[in-house]
Design a protein around this motif. Structure first.
Motif, PDB file in Angstrom:
ATOM      1  N   LYS A 557      11.953  25.234  55.606  1.00 45.65           N
ATOM      2  CA  LYS A 557      11.775  23.863  55.123  1.00 45.65           C
ATOM      3  C   LYS A 557      10.609  23.184  55.833  1.00 45.65           C
ATOM      4  O   LYS A 557       9.831  22.453  55.207  1.00 45.65           O
ATOM      5  N   MET A 558      10.465  23.401  57.138  1.00 45.11           N
ATOM      6  CA  MET A 558       9.357  22.800  57.883  1.00 45.11           C
ATOM      7  C   MET A 558       8.018  23.259  57.320  1.00 45.11           C
ATOM      8  O   MET A 558       7.079  22.464  57.168  1.00 45.11           O
ATOM      9  N   ILE A 559       7.925  24.546  56.960  1.00 41.03           N
ATOM     10  CA  ILE A 559       6.659  25.073  56.431  1.00 41.03           C
ATOM     11  C   ILE A 559       6.356  24.481  55.067  1.00 41.03           C
ATOM     12  O   ILE A 559       5.234  24.029  54.790  1.00 41.03           O
ATOM     13  N   ILE A 560       7.354  24.457  54.180  1.00 39.33           N
ATOM     14  CA  ILE A 560       7.128  23.930  52.826  1.00 39.33           C
ATOM     15  C   ILE A 560       6.769  22.447  52.891  1.00 39.33           C
ATOM     16  O   ILE A 560       5.829  21.990  52.226  1.00 39.33           O
ATOM     17  N   VAL A 561       7.503  21.684  53.685  1.00 36.75           N
ATOM     18  CA  VAL A 561       7.217  20.258  53.822  1.00 36.75           C
ATOM     19  C   VAL A 561       5.823  20.052  54.403  1.00 36.75           C
ATOM     20  O   VAL A 561       5.062  19.183  53.960  1.00 36.75           O
ATOM     21  N   GLY A 562       5.450  20.852  55.403  1.00 34.01           N
ATOM     22  CA  GLY A 562       4.133  20.724  55.987  1.00 34.01           C
ATOM     23  C   GLY A 562       3.032  20.970  54.972  1.00 34.01           C
ATOM     24  O   GLY A 562       2.028  20.248  54.941  1.00 34.01           O
ATOM     25  N   VAL A 579       9.851  12.919  52.597  1.00 36.17           N
ATOM     26  CA  VAL A 579       9.797  13.987  53.597  1.00 36.17           C
ATOM     27  C   VAL A 579      11.150  14.148  54.278  1.00 36.17           C
ATOM     28  O   VAL A 579      11.645  15.263  54.472  1.00 36.17           O
ATOM     29  N   VAL A 580      11.766  13.011  54.651  1.00 34.17           N
ATOM     30  CA  VAL A 580      13.086  13.074  55.294  1.00 34.17           C
ATOM     31  C   VAL A 580      14.101  13.722  54.355  1.00 34.17           C
ATOM     32  O   VAL A 580      14.908  14.566  54.764  1.00 34.17           O
ATOM     33  N   GLU A 581      14.066  13.329  53.071  1.00 31.77           N
ATOM     34  CA  GLU A 581      14.989  13.917  52.086  1.00 31.77           C
ATOM     35  C   GLU A 581      14.775  15.419  51.971  1.00 31.77           C
ATOM     36  O   GLU A 581      15.746  16.194  51.903  1.00 31.77           O
ATOM     37  N   MET A 582      13.528  15.847  51.927  1.00 30.35           N
ATOM     38  CA  MET A 582      13.220  17.268  51.800  1.00 30.35           C
ATOM     39  C   MET A 582      13.692  18.056  53.015  1.00 30.35           C
ATOM     40  O   MET A 582      14.245  19.156  52.885  1.00 30.35           O
ATOM     41  N   GLU A 588      16.616  25.642  48.916  1.00 30.79           N
ATOM     42  CA  GLU A 588      16.492  26.171  47.556  1.00 30.79           C
ATOM     43  C   GLU A 588      15.957  25.127  46.593  1.00 30.79           C
ATOM     44  O   GLU A 588      15.365  25.456  45.554  1.00 30.79           O
ATOM     45  N   SER A 589      16.167  23.840  46.906  1.00 37.97           N
ATOM     46  CA  SER A 589      15.721  22.776  46.001  1.00 37.97           C
ATOM     47  C   SER A 589      14.243  22.449  46.189  1.00 37.97           C
ATOM     48  O   SER A 589      13.687  21.666  45.412  1.00 37.97           O
ATOM     49  N   LEU A 590      13.606  23.024  47.195  1.00 34.35           N
ATOM     50  CA  LEU A 590      12.204  22.710  47.474  1.00 34.35           C
ATOM     51  C   LEU A 590      11.290  23.603  46.647  1.00 34.35           C
ATOM     52  O   LEU A 590      11.447  24.832  46.608  1.00 34.35           O
ATOM     53  N   GLN A 591      10.351  22.983  45.986  1.00 34.32           N
ATOM     54  CA  GLN A 591       9.355  23.724  45.235  1.00 34.32           C
ATOM     55  C   GLN A 591       8.167  24.067  46.125  1.00 34.32           C
ATOM     56  O   GLN A 591       7.813  23.304  47.019  1.00 34.32           O
TER      57      GLN A 591
END
Length: 614
Positions: A557-562, A579-582, A588-591
């Motif tokens: 998640k940290m990588i995708i958000v970054g 960002v906080v929500e992500m 799995e919900s992160l594109q």
């Protein structure tokens, strides 16, 4: 400066010749407690102007500092030409057989006073090995020089016995010499080990030159310089010279008095002149305090700051802004005192930080406790953060301060910083854009709770306004959003902080050169490019130390958000609320975001073969 103070200074300066003449009346000897009467060139600390080397005579073991380097010895006896001493530092070196010979400096032989240590042993400290000394050529000293030991950065040689004082040019250029005292009898001693020969109790012979004695007799002071000088010598001066000296002193002080009167009149008339900057600074800060009303931060005097920091005893860090010192308030609360140096413009950066940070109150924003603005002194007082800044936990580099953090700790820190930025962007009445988010500006408390600090570059703007008017770039290279450099990438807004946050999060994941990648000698690779390609192909990222699915999900998640945060187009970056929500949602919900056109130049990771892991 008051008129009475100036008048007093005038009287003192006008009578300097008379005062100087009376001050030179020193006794032929001075009582020094257990040492008895002592004579020139020694004196007591109570009469420092009566000799070259003041001895502490009141209580305890008498001590004296010899030479301009201030080598301090304990004194056990003193005669007309010899002083018996003990060197505690040398005693420590002998006991621990250390390698730090460089801290021992030869006693200075000047045209005023010369010293001798006998018997002694000569050491040479050479930056490299010295064949000239090892081969014992006639070019250098007569004697057997032995290679004693190789120390870090240099090699040490010695010769025993050898009381000869080396002269410049008589020994190799890459060597320095020093002489240390040895015992008078070497019977039963190991001559191959100089530590068995050295002693910390020894005698130093001294000789005062005739010129120095004559200077002292005339009320002068011999200098410690290599070239002989007699300072404040009244001997042989004519009455005319005394009159001229008095006249010059009188004229000088009258000119100073006149300048003081003119400056006072100009200030009373409202003229800003050369104190304009200081006046404007005070007006700015006073206006700010007035606007804050009862909510204004506590203001401290510079004497308060010195008391809080115990005269700046413990330094926590240093940067281009100045230094940070550890302090203690009267209530026992530990604080960090940021003492700023230099004055930029009208003190805008200092006032900006005070005005900005005083508007905040959040668990992930460092608590501001007060400030000092007095004359040229400026300081900011914050809560003390015992674990320091984040950078020392994400960069190894062989640093002794580096500490290992697990993925869960890094993830919680990333979430905490995001919440702090969300508060700055949405939680305040006035939106605050930090403009300098980086690991060095994230502090960690005892529980590793992250707190954002250093608001010197921050910008205040109304909540409804999305675009910020900004003149010039601000921030730190590597974290600055592309639109801050060039408006061709878009308008500057709070999304600029989002970009810096994204770069920092990616650095938290892979900032320790911790990527397991094999590249050939000509390839260029940049971590966000590499990690994006592996995410796109759904390949293994090669996390090391991830022991469960939860930690693996946090890192992913940290990588995708970054990667979302460092999108070149500011409109494609998420808000900090998103960002906080992500970060707190399901991985799995992160594109996977669009591949960012990275503004930062690629960097070579050739020969980099470590693993991606906390």
């Amino acid at each position: 400066m008051g008129f009475s103070s100036v008048l007093l200074a005038f009287i003192l300066v006008s009578h300097l010749p008379v005062l100087r003449s009376s001050a030179t009346s020193c006794p032929s000897s001075i009582d020094c407690g257990s040492l008895g009467p002592i004579k020139f060139p020694f004196t007591s600390t109570a009469h420092p102007s009566c000799g070259l080397f003041p001895v502490t005579c009141d209580g305890g073991v008498p001590q004296v500092a010899l030479g301009s380097e201030g080598i301090t010895y304990q004194v056990s006896g003193l005669s007309d030409d010899t002083i018996k001493v003990n060197d505690p530092a040398l005693k420590s070196l002998i006991e621990f057989t250390g390698c730090d010979f460089s801290s021992y400096i030869n006693l200075p032989n000047t045209l005023s006073v010369s010293f001798t240590i006998s018997p002694s042993v000569t050491f040479f400290q050479c930056l490299t090995s010295s064949p000239e000394l090892e081969n014992q050529t006639d070019k250098y000293f007569i004697g057997n020089y032995t290679r004693f030991r190789g120390c870090q950065g240099y090699t040490v040689y010695y010769s025993y016995p050898n009381n000869q004082v080396p002269t410049p040019g008589s020994y190799p250029l890459n060597c320095e010499f020093f002489q240390l005292p040895v015992v008078s009898s070497v019977e039963g001693r190991n001559l191959s080990d100089p530590f068995s020969l050295l002693t910390s109790d020894f005698s130093i012979g001294f000789h005062v030159s005739e010129a120095c004695l004559a200077c002292h007799a005339n009320g002068g002071q011999c200098s410690h310089a290599r070239d002989f000088q007699c300072l404040n010598d009244s001997g042989g001066r004519s009455k005319l010279a005394l009159i001229l000296e008095t006249a010059i002193s009188t004229v000088g002080i009258m000119v100073i008095l006149l300048i003081c009167i003119i400056i006072k009149k100009l200030r009373q008339s409202g003229c800003t002149f050369f104190w304009k900057t200081k006046t404007e600074n005070y007006r700015n800060i006073e206006a700010f305090l007035k606007n804050c009303g009862s909510l204004s931060p506590k203001r401290y005097t510079y004497s308060d700051i010195k008391k809080i920091t115990n005269c700046f005893r413990t330094k926590l860090g240093q940067g281009g802004f100045g230094c940070v010192f550890k302090g203690n308030l009267e209530n026992g609360c530990l604080v960090a005192v940021k003492v700023l140096k230099g004055l930029k413009g009208n003190g805008d950066e200092f006032i900006n930080e005070v005005a900005t940070i005083s508007r905040t109150s959040h668990v992930h924003i460092v608590t501001f406790l007060g400030f000092c603005f007095e004359g040229c002194h400026r300081a900011l007082i914050y809560e003390f953060m015992p674990n320091g800044s984040l950078d020392k936990f994400i960069h190894d580099g062989g640093s002794s301060t580096y500490r290992h953090l697990g993925w869960d700790a890094l993830y919680q820190i990333a979430v905490g910083i995001a919440r702090g930025l969300e508060y700055l962007h949405r939680g305040c009445n006035t939106r605050i854009v930090h403009f300098d988010i980086k690991p060095q500006n994230i502090l960690l408390n005892e529980d590793f709770c992250p707190k954002i600090c250093d608001f010197g570059l921050a910008k205040l703007c109304p909540q409804k306004e999305s675009i910020i008017s900004l003149v010039g770039a601000r921030g730190t290279v590597g974290y600055i959003a592309p639109e801050v450099f060039s408006r061709n990438f878009g308008g500057v807004s709070h999304k600029s902080d989002v970009y810096s946050y994204g770069m920092m999060v990616l650095e938290m994941v892979g900032g320790r050169k911790n990527i397991s990648v094999e590249v050939d000698g000509t390839s260029e690779i940049y971590f966000p490019h590499w990690v994006y390609r592996h995410l796109e192909l759904d390949e293994e990222l090669g996390f090391h130390g991830v022991i469960d699915d939860e930690a693996n999900a946090s890192a992913r998640k940290m990588i995708i958000v970054g990667l979302w945060c460092i999108q070149t187009d500011p409109s494609q970056r998420p808000s900090m609320s998103r960002v906080v929500e992500m970060l707190e949602g399901s991985p799995e919900s992160l594109q996977i975001p669009p591949k960012p056109f990275l503004f930062s130049p690629s960097r070579s990771l050739v020969h980099c073969s470590t693993t991606l892991a906390p």
